[in-house]
Write an enzyme that holds these catalytic residues in place. Sequence first.
Site, PDB file in Angstrom:
ATOM      1  N   CYS A 279      -2.380   1.262 -11.250  1.00  0.00           N
ATOM      2  CA  CYS A 279      -3.808   0.939 -11.321  1.00  0.00           C
ATOM      3  C   CYS A 279      -4.573   2.024 -12.086  1.00  0.00           C
ATOM      4  O   CYS A 279      -4.451   2.134 -13.295  1.00  0.00           O
ATOM      5  CB  CYS A 279      -4.363   0.690  -9.932  1.00  0.00           C
TER       6      CYS A 279
ATOM      7  N   HIS B 123      -0.789  -3.223  -7.543  1.00  0.00           N
ATOM      8  CA  HIS B 123      -0.479  -2.243  -6.491  1.00  0.00           C
ATOM      9  C   HIS B 123       0.821  -2.597  -5.755  1.00  0.00           C
ATOM     10  O   HIS B 123       0.790  -3.130  -4.642  1.00  0.00           O
ATOM     11  CB  HIS B 123      -1.626  -2.178  -5.481  1.00  0.00           C
TER      12      HIS B 123
ATOM     13  N   GLU C  37       2.769  -0.719  -4.139  1.00  0.00           N
ATOM     14  CA  GLU C  37       2.946   0.032  -2.888  1.00  0.00           C
ATOM     15  C   GLU C  37       2.500  -0.777  -1.676  1.00  0.00           C
ATOM     16  O   GLU C  37       2.920  -0.500  -0.548  1.00  0.00           O
ATOM     17  CB  GLU C  37       2.183   1.369  -2.955  1.00  0.00           C
TER      18      GLU C  37
END
Length: 243
Positions: free
Chosen positions: A109, A213, A215
């Site tokens: 990002c 994202h 994660e």
Amino acid sequence: MRIRIAIPEPCSYDLEYSGRALPPYLRAIEAAGGEPVIIPLKSSPEEIARLVTSCAAVLLPGSKADIDPQKYGVAKAPETAPADQPRDAADELLLQDAYNLRKPVFGICYGLQSLNVWRSGTLVQHIESKVNHSAGAKVEVAHKVAVATASLLAEQILSSQQTASIRVNSSHHQSADVVGDGLRVVARCPEDGVIEALEGTVPGHYVLAVQWHPERTFEHDHVSSRLFQTFVDSARQWSLREA
């Protein structure tokens, strides 16, 4: 022995945000066999240099901030969030070390945007699109991303899939515009053309950045987990070459 991965704190001016945003990155690195080394944004350049010396790779996470548009030569738009000078300074030091020694780099990002501007690229300061790129963490799938088949991203992340399209979450209102030196576009949102991934063009230097994202979804999404696994594996390979 676990491979040490440098990761700066996400944002210097919102500690609550950083405290909430950082743990998923740490868990994802650990799940892939790495040892995250947090770079405090209050650190001096000398302290950052000392910390990164022990690391085999750099992960640049998301942030609440936006890059200062003066860095890429334009006036600040009304929608642009405040810049974060300590985060920018940390990113620049980490990227300089990684590029000097060809350590692997993974941007997420804001990390993609930071990498692109550091490489003399520019950003779209506010995306105008029917696609909700700023959907947020609670929306697991915001839109699709079309991945270039002849790319590191496709080879390593989509290796067992027949399609070059993946579904991603999204929490950004800016994106890469003019691509920086030594980088190339390897994924876009097919509905509006927004750049969704960049990778390095220097053979033998692992540089990959995504606008979404992973994660958030690495625990149950194969593509997300592969992103972290291939990154940590590349760090381990770098460490073995340097031993």
